[in-house]
Write an enzyme that holds these catalytic residues in place. Structure first.
Site, PDB file in Angstrom:
ATOM      1  N   HIS A 144       0.839  -1.202   0.000  1.00  0.00           N
ATOM      2  CA  HIS A 144       0.000   0.000   0.000  1.00  0.00           C
ATOM      3  C   HIS A 144       0.877   1.257   0.000  1.00  0.00           C
ATOM      4  O   HIS A 144       0.673   2.175  -0.811  1.00  0.00           O
ATOM      5  CB  HIS A 144      -0.904  -0.025   1.235  1.00  0.00           C
ATOM      6  CG  HIS A 144      -1.699   1.216   1.444  1.00  0.00           C
ATOM      7  ND1 HIS A 144      -3.046   1.311   1.136  1.00  0.00           N
ATOM      8  CD2 HIS A 144      -1.357   2.431   1.946  1.00  0.00           C
ATOM      9  CE1 HIS A 144      -3.485   2.523   1.436  1.00  0.00           C
ATOM     10  NE2 HIS A 144      -2.471   3.219   1.926  1.00  0.00           N
ATOM     11  N   GLU A 145       1.849   1.301   0.901  1.00  0.00           N
ATOM     12  CA  GLU A 145       2.716   2.481   0.988  1.00  0.00           C
ATOM     13  C   GLU A 145       3.624   2.607  -0.230  1.00  0.00           C
ATOM     14  O   GLU A 145       3.906   3.709  -0.696  1.00  0.00           O
ATOM     15  CB  GLU A 145       3.548   2.429   2.276  1.00  0.00           C
ATOM     16  CG  GLU A 145       2.733   2.399   3.557  1.00  0.00           C
ATOM     17  CD  GLU A 145       1.765   3.562   3.673  1.00  0.00           C
ATOM     18  OE1 GLU A 145       2.032   4.629   3.089  1.00  0.00           O
ATOM     19  OE2 GLU A 145       0.725   3.401   4.349  1.00  0.00           O
ATOM     20  N   HIS A 164       1.885   4.394  -2.976  1.00  0.00           N
ATOM     21  CA  HIS A 164       1.923   5.856  -2.844  1.00  0.00           C
ATOM     22  C   HIS A 164       3.184   6.421  -3.497  1.00  0.00           C
ATOM     23  O   HIS A 164       3.155   7.501  -4.101  1.00  0.00           O
ATOM     24  CB  HIS A 164       1.886   6.265  -1.367  1.00  0.00           C
ATOM     25  CG  HIS A 164       0.529   6.194  -0.736  1.00  0.00           C
ATOM     26  ND1 HIS A 164      -0.575   6.789  -1.311  1.00  0.00           N
ATOM     27  CD2 HIS A 164       0.101   5.623   0.413  1.00  0.00           C
ATOM     28  CE1 HIS A 164      -1.627   6.578  -0.534  1.00  0.00           C
ATOM     29  NE2 HIS A 164      -1.247   5.877   0.507  1.00  0.00           N
ATOM     30  N   GLU A 220      -6.378   6.654  -1.198  1.00  0.00           N
ATOM     31  CA  GLU A 220      -6.292   5.466  -0.364  1.00  0.00           C
ATOM     32  C   GLU A 220      -6.905   4.255  -1.074  1.00  0.00           C
ATOM     33  O   GLU A 220      -6.398   3.138  -0.949  1.00  0.00           O
ATOM     34  CB  GLU A 220      -6.968   5.710   0.981  1.00  0.00           C
ATOM     35  CG  GLU A 220      -6.288   6.785   1.828  1.00  0.00           C
ATOM     36  CD  GLU A 220      -4.838   6.452   2.138  1.00  0.00           C
ATOM     37  OE1 GLU A 220      -4.488   5.252   2.176  1.00  0.00           O
ATOM     38  OE2 GLU A 220      -4.042   7.383   2.323  1.00  0.00           O
TER      39      GLU A 220
END
Length: 358
Positions: free
Chosen positions: A166-167, A170, A246
């Site tokens: 997930h990070e 980003h 998100e």
């Protein structure tokens, strides 16, 4: 279409970053103009009749002060560009770790980067029981992914890999740059507003003589209004980072790990346990933030339930563990979970209905 949509998303994030960079000196100039006008109305500066009145005189003074405001903005840009990670480390207490210190997390992050041909970001850890994570950095070679000790202890390897994915998304999508710029600028705006507020309190308590107090009161009212507008603008800057990022990062994690169930389980575990001592302006960077603001109006993250619903609907994920699971009683025989189904090329199970992430 997926590649085109992702590239457009990255371009939009770059545009947001440029707009924030350009907007900061303009905001400084606007605050200088309003405070100067308040000082003129309060009798602390000449009325400026020879220049066409108070507004024209304030505008003239702002133009004179513009180079100074631009220098201040330029200095802050340099500080934010070269020392953003130092500022974040100081604000959160994070530190860089090596493979020997955090072997499991390091190996998971390294494998994810190898799978996409990416330069591995620095892995950082915050020694706190809260369960959270965030990405930071503004350019290649300086990116970092930070996780808390509580997250490392609470998640199993699959869930931790999902959070790291997930990070990492980003960083891939470059919205981490927008988040860092917004967090630092929102922080300095808040600091300026606090200085204005303290100046107002000092003026209200120990301001000049009785004959001038009425005029000074006008300035204090204008300064108070400028401070209030500044706080609102700081909130707007936080909201400039769309909450849809998100959802995109959750989808990116599924694409990297091919495991939507792990992302769902990780969100369930961290929900309600994400507290992290950090400035309000930085919380938009977190994996999850429990603070929903006023009726969710200023929330920086979509609700966890909606993120899980999106993962189940579009990525074929399953809720394999209830958010508030109660341990089974000894008399109740444990139920066997159904075997995992084969994953598709983007992490979505082949029997799942098609969706925008497929």
């Amino acid at each position: 279409m997926q590649a085109l949509g992702l590239q457009t998303y990255i371009w939009n994030n770059n545009i947001r970053s440029v707009l924030l960079l350009l907007g900061f000196p303009l905001l400084l100039l606007g605050m200088v103009f309003c405070l100067t006008l308040g000082m003129i109305w309060g009798g602390m500066l000449p009325r400026g009749y020879e220049y066409g009145g108070a507004v024209a005189y304030a505008w003239r003074l702002m133009v004179v002060d513009a180079p100074l405001a631009l220098v201040v903005a330029g200095v802050w840009f340099v500080i934010a560009y070269f020392f953003n990670q130092t500022i974040i480390d100081y604000a959160t207490g994070s530190r860089a770790v090596t493979r020997d210190e955090e072997r499991d997390a390091y190996n998971l992050l390294e494998n994810l980067c190898i799978s996409r041909g990416l330069t591995m970001p620095t892995l950082r850890v915050i020694e706190t029981d809260g369960m959270n994570a965030f990405a930071s950095g503004v350019h290649e070679g300086r990116f970092s992914i930070t996780v808390t000790r509580g997250l490392l202890q609470a998640l199993d390897p699959d869930e931790l890999e999902a959070v790291l994915g997930h990070e990492l998304t980003h960083i891939i999508n470059r919205d981490v740059r927008t988040m860092v710029v917004a967090a630092i600028f929102a922080g300095i705006i808040t600091l300026i507003c606090q200085i204005i507020y303290r100046s107002i309190m000092w003026g209200a308590i120990g301001g000049g003589g009785r004959g001038r107090r009425g005029n000074v009161g006008i300035f204090l009212l204008v300064a108070l209004a400028v401070g209030a507008v500044g706080y609102v603008l700081a909130l707007v800057i936080r909201m400039a980072i769309s909450r849809t990022r998100e959802y995109v990062a959750d989808a990116g994690s599924v694409e990297l790990t091919h495991n939507p169930d792990a992302m769902i389980s990780a969100l369930q575990k961290v929900a309600g346990h994400t507290h992290l001592d950090a400035p309000q302006s930085m919380r938009a960077m977190f994996l999850e933030d429990d603070d929903e603001g006023i009726m969710g109006l200023f929330a920086t993250h979509p609700p966890v339930d909606k993120r899980i619903a999106a993962l189940t609907q579009y990525a074929g994920g399953r809720i394999v563990r209830p958010a508030q699971a109660v341990p089974p009683t000894p008399s109740a025989p444990p139920s066997d979970a159904p075997p995992p189904k084969e994953a598709g090329p983007w992490g979505q199970r082949r029997d799942a209905p098609p969706g925008p992430w497929s």
